[in-house]
Design a protein around this motif. Structure first.
Motif, PDB file in Angstrom:
ATOM      1  N   PHE B  89       0.773  -1.342   0.005  1.00 17.84           N
ATOM      2  CA  PHE B  89      -0.086  -0.197   0.100  1.00 17.84           C
ATOM      3  C   PHE B  89       0.959   1.313   0.045  1.00 17.84           C
ATOM      4  CE2 PHE B  89      -2.131   3.433   2.037  1.00 17.84           C
ATOM      5  CZ  PHE B  89      -3.547   3.523   1.378  1.00 17.84           C
ATOM      6  N   VAL B  90       1.848   1.361   0.808  1.00 14.49           N
ATOM      7  CA  VAL B  90       2.906   2.565   0.954  1.00 14.49           C
ATOM      8  C   VAL B  90       3.335   2.704  -0.507  1.00 14.49           C
ATOM      9  CG1 VAL B  90       4.657   3.567   2.066  1.00 14.49           C
ATOM     10  CG2 VAL B  90       2.933   2.365   3.297  1.00 14.49           C
ATOM     11  N   PHE B  91       4.058   1.790  -0.756  1.00 15.12           N
ATOM     12  CA  PHE B  91       4.901   1.994  -2.162  1.00 15.12           C
ATOM     13  C   PHE B  91       4.087   1.968  -3.517  1.00 15.12           C
ATOM     14  CE2 PHE B  91       8.072   0.664   0.735  1.00 15.12           C
ATOM     15  CZ  PHE B  91       9.185   1.297   0.425  1.00 15.12           C
ATOM     16  N   LYS B  92       2.916   1.465  -3.302  1.00 12.74           N
ATOM     17  CA  LYS B  92       2.071   1.364  -4.693  1.00 12.74           C
ATOM     18  C   LYS B  92       0.954   2.362  -4.640  1.00 12.74           C
ATOM     19  CE  LYS B  92       0.774  -2.087  -8.413  1.00 12.74           C
ATOM     20  NZ  LYS B  92       0.962  -3.142  -8.701  1.00 12.74           N
ATOM     21  N   TYR B  93       0.260   2.384  -3.362  1.00 12.37           N
ATOM     22  CA  TYR B  93      -1.175   2.931  -3.250  1.00 12.37           C
ATOM     23  C   TYR B  93      -1.382   4.056  -2.634  1.00 12.37           C
ATOM     24  CZ  TYR B  93      -2.135  -1.551  -5.679  1.00 12.37           C
ATOM     25  OH  TYR B  93      -2.150  -2.540  -6.498  1.00 12.37           O
ATOM     26  N   TRP B  94      -0.387   4.566  -1.973  1.00 13.12           N
ATOM     27  CA  TRP B  94      -0.432   5.524  -1.021  1.00 13.12           C
ATOM     28  C   TRP B  94      -1.037   6.845  -1.715  1.00 13.12           C
ATOM     29  CZ3 TRP B  94      -0.292   6.537   4.180  1.00 13.12           C
ATOM     30  CH2 TRP B  94      -0.195   8.055   4.529  1.00 13.12           C
ATOM     31  N   ASN B  95      -0.313   7.200  -2.846  1.00 10.69           N
ATOM     32  CA  ASN B  95      -0.290   8.648  -3.552  1.00 10.69           C
ATOM     33  C   ASN B  95      -1.699   8.375  -4.348  1.00 10.69           C
ATOM     34  OD1 ASN B  95       2.164   9.178  -2.643  1.00 10.69           O
ATOM     35  ND2 ASN B  95       3.209   9.181  -4.811  1.00 10.69           N
ATOM     36  N   PHE B  96      -2.036   7.116  -4.687  1.00  8.24           N
ATOM     37  CA  PHE B  96      -3.444   7.244  -5.514  1.00  8.24           C
ATOM     38  C   PHE B  96      -4.666   7.367  -4.503  1.00  8.24           C
ATOM     39  CE2 PHE B  96      -6.860   4.086  -6.406  1.00  8.24           C
ATOM     40  CZ  PHE B  96      -7.384   4.810  -7.669  1.00  8.24           C
ATOM     41  N   PHE B  97      -4.494   6.689  -3.325  1.00  9.57           N
ATOM     42  CA  PHE B  97      -5.622   7.014  -2.357  1.00  9.57           C
ATOM     43  C   PHE B  97      -5.638   8.309  -1.739  1.00  9.57           C
ATOM     44  CE2 PHE B  97      -5.837   2.236  -2.593  1.00  9.57           C
ATOM     45  CZ  PHE B  97      -7.285   2.176  -2.914  1.00  9.57           C
ATOM     46  N   ASP B  99      -4.546  11.179  -3.331  1.00  7.54           N
ATOM     47  CA  ASP B  99      -4.976  12.077  -4.012  1.00  7.54           C
ATOM     48  C   ASP B  99      -6.662  11.796  -4.069  1.00  7.54           C
ATOM     49  OD1 ASP B  99      -2.865  12.854  -4.763  1.00  7.54           O
ATOM     50  OD2 ASP B  99      -2.385  11.575  -6.282  1.00  7.54           O
ATOM     51  N   ALA B 100      -7.109  10.663  -3.891  1.00  7.04           N
ATOM     52  CA  ALA B 100      -8.602  10.425  -4.185  1.00  7.04           C
ATOM     53  C   ALA B 100      -9.153  11.141  -3.063  1.00  7.04           C
ATOM     54  CB  ALA B 100      -8.938   8.893  -4.204  1.00  7.04           C
ATOM     55  N   ALA B 101      -8.472  10.721  -1.707  1.00 10.85           N
ATOM     56  CA  ALA B 101      -9.249  11.548  -0.521  1.00 10.85           C
ATOM     57  C   ALA B 101      -9.300  12.960  -0.490  1.00 10.85           C
ATOM     58  CB  ALA B 101      -8.190  10.947   0.728  1.00 10.85           C
ATOM     59  N   ALA B 102      -8.088  13.261  -1.197  1.00  8.15           N
ATOM     60  CA  ALA B 102      -7.793  15.000  -1.381  1.00  8.15           C
ATOM     61  C   ALA B 102      -8.938  15.488  -2.075  1.00  8.15           C
ATOM     62  CB  ALA B 102      -6.450  15.431  -1.791  1.00  8.15           C
ATOM     63  N   ALA B 107     -14.165  18.287  -2.651  1.00  8.94           N
ATOM     64  CA  ALA B 107     -15.517  18.416  -3.153  1.00  8.94           C
ATOM     65  C   ALA B 107     -16.479  18.718  -1.914  1.00  8.94           C
ATOM     66  CB  ALA B 107     -15.789  17.160  -3.687  1.00  8.94           C
ATOM     67  N   LEU B 108     -16.238  18.221  -0.824  1.00 14.74           N
ATOM     68  CA  LEU B 108     -16.829  18.267   0.290  1.00 14.74           C
ATOM     69  C   LEU B 108     -16.428  19.545   1.208  1.00 14.74           C
ATOM     70  CD1 LEU B 108     -17.037  14.642   1.592  1.00 14.74           C
ATOM     71  CD2 LEU B 108     -18.873  15.915   0.194  1.00 14.74           C
ATOM     72  N   THR B 109     -15.395  20.150   0.915  1.00 10.55           N
ATOM     73  CA  THR B 109     -14.714  21.278   1.226  1.00 10.55           C
ATOM     74  C   THR B 109     -14.468  21.098   2.983  1.00 10.55           C
ATOM     75  OG1 THR B 109     -17.076  22.217   2.413  1.00 10.55           O
ATOM     76  CG2 THR B 109     -16.135  23.357   0.181  1.00 10.55           C
ATOM     77  N   ILE B 110     -13.614  19.899   2.928  1.00 12.17           N
ATOM     78  CA  ILE B 110     -13.064  19.466   4.197  1.00 12.17           C
ATOM     79  C   ILE B 110     -11.696  19.785   3.890  1.00 12.17           C
ATOM     80  CG2 ILE B 110     -12.943  17.494   5.886  1.00 12.17           C
ATOM     81  CD1 ILE B 110     -15.401  16.398   4.687  1.00 12.17           C
ATOM     82  N   VAL B 114      -2.377  15.792   3.609  1.00 14.32           N
ATOM     83  CA  VAL B 114      -1.506  14.676   3.711  1.00 14.32           C
ATOM     84  C   VAL B 114      -0.541  14.756   2.698  1.00 14.32           C
ATOM     85  CG1 VAL B 114      -1.432  12.202   4.190  1.00 14.32           C
ATOM     86  CG2 VAL B 114      -3.488  13.466   5.038  1.00 14.32           C
ATOM     87  N   PRO B 115       0.606  14.632   2.819  1.00  8.91           N
ATOM     88  CA  PRO B 115       1.404  14.898   1.838  1.00  8.91           C
ATOM     89  C   PRO B 115       1.864  13.476   0.986  1.00  8.91           C
ATOM     90  CG  PRO B 115       2.863  14.677   3.778  1.00  8.91           C
ATOM     91  CD  PRO B 115       1.401  14.522   4.221  1.00  8.91           C
ATOM     92  N   ASN B 116       2.132  13.554  -0.342  1.00  9.88           N
ATOM     93  CA  ASN B 116       2.246  12.543  -1.306  1.00  9.88           C
ATOM     94  C   ASN B 116       3.524  11.838  -0.764  1.00  9.88           C
ATOM     95  OD1 ASN B 116      -0.302  11.752  -2.621  1.00  9.88           O
ATOM     96  ND2 ASN B 116       0.399  13.026  -4.308  1.00  9.88           N
TER      97      ASN B 116
END
Lengths: 325, 474
Positions: B89-97, B99-102, B107-110, B114-116
């Motif tokens: 997860f850390v090496f492959k998916y961290w940035n993807f999730f 970015d998705a969370a960001a 969109a929800l103005t929250i 968290v840095p990439n």
């Protein structure tokens, strides 16, 4: 065990024999081609090794220097050995083959493409593998690593990617004229997108990696010049025009041309700027086929100026250009 | 060190010599050192991840072998899953999730800050992570005994032919072979060598030639028209198949030279008659992994129709995400999952419909092959395009905007030659076409002729610049 060993020897022997047989057959076919950018043009140039003037370079040479104009002005036989998409690798290897074949030329002309000095694409010149046994220069350029040297031992591998185009050129030769020159007939109608990449062309100067590539390539230019001088062949580097629509030269382009002129100075070669900055006629869009290539009309003018230069020496031509301006 | 490079062939040649000359009890050491060296040629530092994965799963499996307590066993399995999937997860998916969370928070103005991470994706992490996970899960399930020899287990995790892009081997298959003493066998050498040549042929004559065209089109989508997209998509279908199956063949052939049999990873997938059949033929080591360790544990087809469809969709969605941290792969997986669920749901109706139509079987089979191939090609668009938006642009272009196609004649001509040869071989393998007995030469001569033919085809028609394998990025 002994049987396995015998089988291994037989297998390897068969491989080597087949390799030589395929290589020999392809070489025989290849030697009969005189057209095509994948190799026939090299044979064509070698057939014209006796010409007094040989022009080297990329499409900038092929489409812009008309040997007939040179012949008319100088009374010397000329041949255009420029090849589209090629650079100093191609010119250096072709020069080595020409010089080995008792080339009788008195002048070499190299039409410069400054962009080539920051692009390193040896793959485009891989067709010289065919001549690997004939020139140490070719082996040195094409096989700097051990793995490349091993690959070049295979005579079949030397025709990698060339087999299809060799057969094609034998069956349906492309018409490329008789002196290597291919003029661009169309009139140029500039559109704004033509200049999009030009605006990004090394405007901010050279990066360190581009500088590294340039240093390697400058060495090839130096070798090219030295080899010609050793055979008492005078060499002229030519900077050809670009249609800039009012734009100025970028910093990177200026740096590269500056380095090239230094190489010319060091090796006693002529460095001739026959572009839009020295010849006002080349600011006219009607001379161009596209922003980087003169059409047939522009090529005739460039060829005439080049002939005058070769006849009287570059200093006189430069003076004449200034007078014209 | 790429499989399609001379240094690898030399490496393999020297290693084979040393392997069969060295004392049998030390052969695993030689293979382990060679495997680590092979991996470190790419990035020396990331060997740490393989070592960590090895140490964790070796220890967890030993502890699992010593305890009967269900709670402790679950805890140990959970620890292994958490660590292995955590690293992945850390090496492959961290940035993807992240970015998705960001995007979601924006969109929800929250607020979300968290840095990439700026880390290089370790080559083969998805492959060796799944391989070690299968080992731990199999020990947990009691299917295999834990391996007590740390060196052999480390070799199981890092065995170089399949380390960076599979096949994802099961411990019950590979570990016993690593314990065996292998002898020099001429037949193994010849068949292994042939398989390596066949893999190289598919890689350098077909895949690398097609990549020139595919990259030119997909690298500049707005500049091309629908017919060009269509040609490039067909080209990519063959490129990815020849690239990946070529890799697998070289891996299997290399292992065979060392006396080890790896599992078959491809079985003529474009001759599949439906999507389920396709997944029995494409990347078999991954599809069986997903079936055994994800689909069946989710309930498989035992919990009713709706749950079966959901399980299929989830499995394929995660299978898509396994390939890469991008929405493209999510869509690719979702398309396959939905189509598999749809096929499952409509199975009986389709059978009845087919019976009513009374179409001659050869025509029906041909139509099924074509339909499956074209659906797979459609999904490849999402796999290859840089973004989902570009993929949709390609799909829309194919549907509407046809003009003169852009063609790269020379590479396509070379690739076309290779594809014809490959299809002839695959048809003969898939449909069991054999030469009449009296026409068959002696086997050794057949093998030699095949080897020579492949060697010279590679020498004459192969792409020179060694391009990386597509699946290295996963």
């Amino acid at each position: 065990m002994v049987r396995n060993f015998v089988l291994l020897i037989a297998f390897t022997g068969g491989l080597v024999l087949l390799d030589r047989a395929i290589g020999t057959a392809l070489r025989a076919a290849y030697d009969r081609t005189v057209t095509g950018e994948a190799g026939g043009q090299i044979n064509d140039a070698l057939r014209h090794a006796g010409r007094d003037i040989i022009v080297f370079g990329s499409s900038l040479a092929r489409h812009q220097v008309d040997p007939k104009v040179l012949e008319d002005h100088l009374g010397l036989a000329a041949f255009n050995a420029g090849c589209n998409g090629q650079d100093i690798y191609y010119a250096r290897m072709l020069e080595s083959l020409l010089l080995q074949r008792q080339c009788k030329s008195r002048h070499f002309v190299y039409v410069l493409n400054w962009r080539d000095l920051v692009q390193d694409d040896l793959e485009r010149s891989r067709m010289f593998s065919v001549f690997a046994d004939e020139s140490p220069t070719i082996r040195q350029i094409l096989a700097p690593s051990l793995s490349q040297q091993i690959k070049l031992q295979s005579h079949a591998y030397r025709f990698n990617t060339l087999a299809v185009s060799t057969v094609r050129q034998l069956l349906v030769p492309e018409h490329e004229g008789t002196d290597g020159f291919v003029g661009i007939p169309i009139e140029y109608e500039p559109v704004s997108t033509d200049f999009a990449d030009m605006d990004h062309d090394l405007r901010g100067g050279l990066t360190s990696s581009e500088r590294q590539v340039m240093l390697q390539k400058l060495k090839l230019y130096r070798d090219f010049s030295d080899s010609a001088q050793r055979q008492h062949i005078s060499l002229t580097f030519v900077v050809s025009p670009t249609y800039r629509d009012g734009r100025t030269r970028g910093l990177g382009e200026r740096q590269i041309l500056n380095e090239l002129s230094k190489v010319a100075d060091e090796t006693q070669a002529n460095f001739l700027v026959l572009d839009e900055t020295t010849v006002p006629a080349f600011r006219d869009v009607l001379c161009f086929g596209d922003p980087r290539h003169l059409n047939a009309r522009g090529a005739a003018l460039l060829s005439r100026l080049l002939a005058e230069c070769l006849a009287s020496g570059p200093d006189d031509v430069a003076k004449k250009q200034r007078d014209d301006e | 060190m790429l499989f399609n490079s001379l240094p690898y062939i030399l490496f393999l040649f020297v290693l084979c010599g040393l392997y069969y000359l060295s004392p049998r009890r030390f052969r695993w050491v030689l293979l382990l050192v060679a495997s680590y060296a092979f991996y470190m040629c790419w990035n020396a530092f990331y060997i740490v991840l393989i070592l960590a994965s090895t140490a964790i799963d070796y220890s967890v499996a030993l502890l699992l072998g010593r305890t009967e307590s269900r709670t402790r066993r679950r805890f140990l399995l959970g620890a292994s899953l958490l660590t292995n999937l955590g690293l992945l997860f850390v090496f492959k998916y961290w940035n993807f999730f992240n970015d998705a969370a960001a995007d979601l928070c924006a969109a929800l103005t929250i607020p979300w800050s968290v840095p990439n991470l700026t880390v290089l994706l370790p080559v083969g992490i998805s492959f060796y992570t799944f391989q070690t996970l299968s080992y731990t899960i199999d020990v947990y399930r009691g299917r295999i005994e834990p391996e007590r020899h740390l060196g052999r287990f480390a070799l199981y995790v890092s065995f170089f032919p399949q380390l960076v892009a599979g096949p994802i081997e099961r411990a019950e298959r590979l570990l016993p072979q690593l314990r065996e003493n292998h002898r020099v066998e001429a037949e193994r050498f010849l068949s292994g060598g042939l398989l390596i040549m066949w893999g190289l042929f598919k890689k350098v004559v077909i895949a690398d030639r097609l990549s020139v065209y595919v990259d030119a089109v997909y690298g500049n989508v707005p500049e091309h028209n629908g017919l060009t997209y269509l040609l490039a998509t067909y080209a990519f279908a063959f490129q990815i198949y020849c690239d990946f199956s070529g890799y697998s063949d070289i891996a299997i052939g290399s292992a065979r030279l060392l006396g080890i049999d790896l599992m078959t990873n491809f079985r003529s997938p474009y001759f599949a008659r439906d999507l389920q059949d396709f997944w029995r033929r494409w990347h078999i080591s991954l599809s069986t992994w997903l079936r055994d360790y994800l689909y069946i544990p989710l309930g498989g087809n035992r919990l009713g129709n709706l749950r079966t469809y959901a399980n299929l969709a989830v499995t394929m969605l995660l299978g898509g995400l396994w390939h890469g941290a991008s929405w493209n792969f999510v869509v690719w997986g979702a398309l396959h999952g939905s189509a598999l669920a749809l096929l499952k749901a409509t199975g009986p109706h389709r059978e009845r419909f087919k019976e009513k139509l009374r179409i001659p079987p050869p025509i029906m089979v041909g139509a099924q092959l074509l339909a499956t191939f074209h659906f797979v090609c459609l999904t490849w668009i999402f796999f290859r395009a840089a973004t989902v938006t570009e993929a949709l642009q390609v799909v829309a272009g194919i549907a509407s905007d046809w003009g003169s196609p852009f063609i790269e004649a020379l590479p396509l001509a070379h690739a076309a030659f290779g594809i014809v040869v490959m299809l002839c071989v695959e048809v003969s393998l898939a449909y069991g076409i054999r030469l009449p007995t009296r026409l068959r030469p002696v086997p050794i001569a057949t093998n030699w002729i095949a080897f020579y033919a492949l060697f010279f085809a590679i020498a004459l028609f192969g792409a020179e610049a060694g391009r990386q394998f597509i699946y290295f990025q996963f």
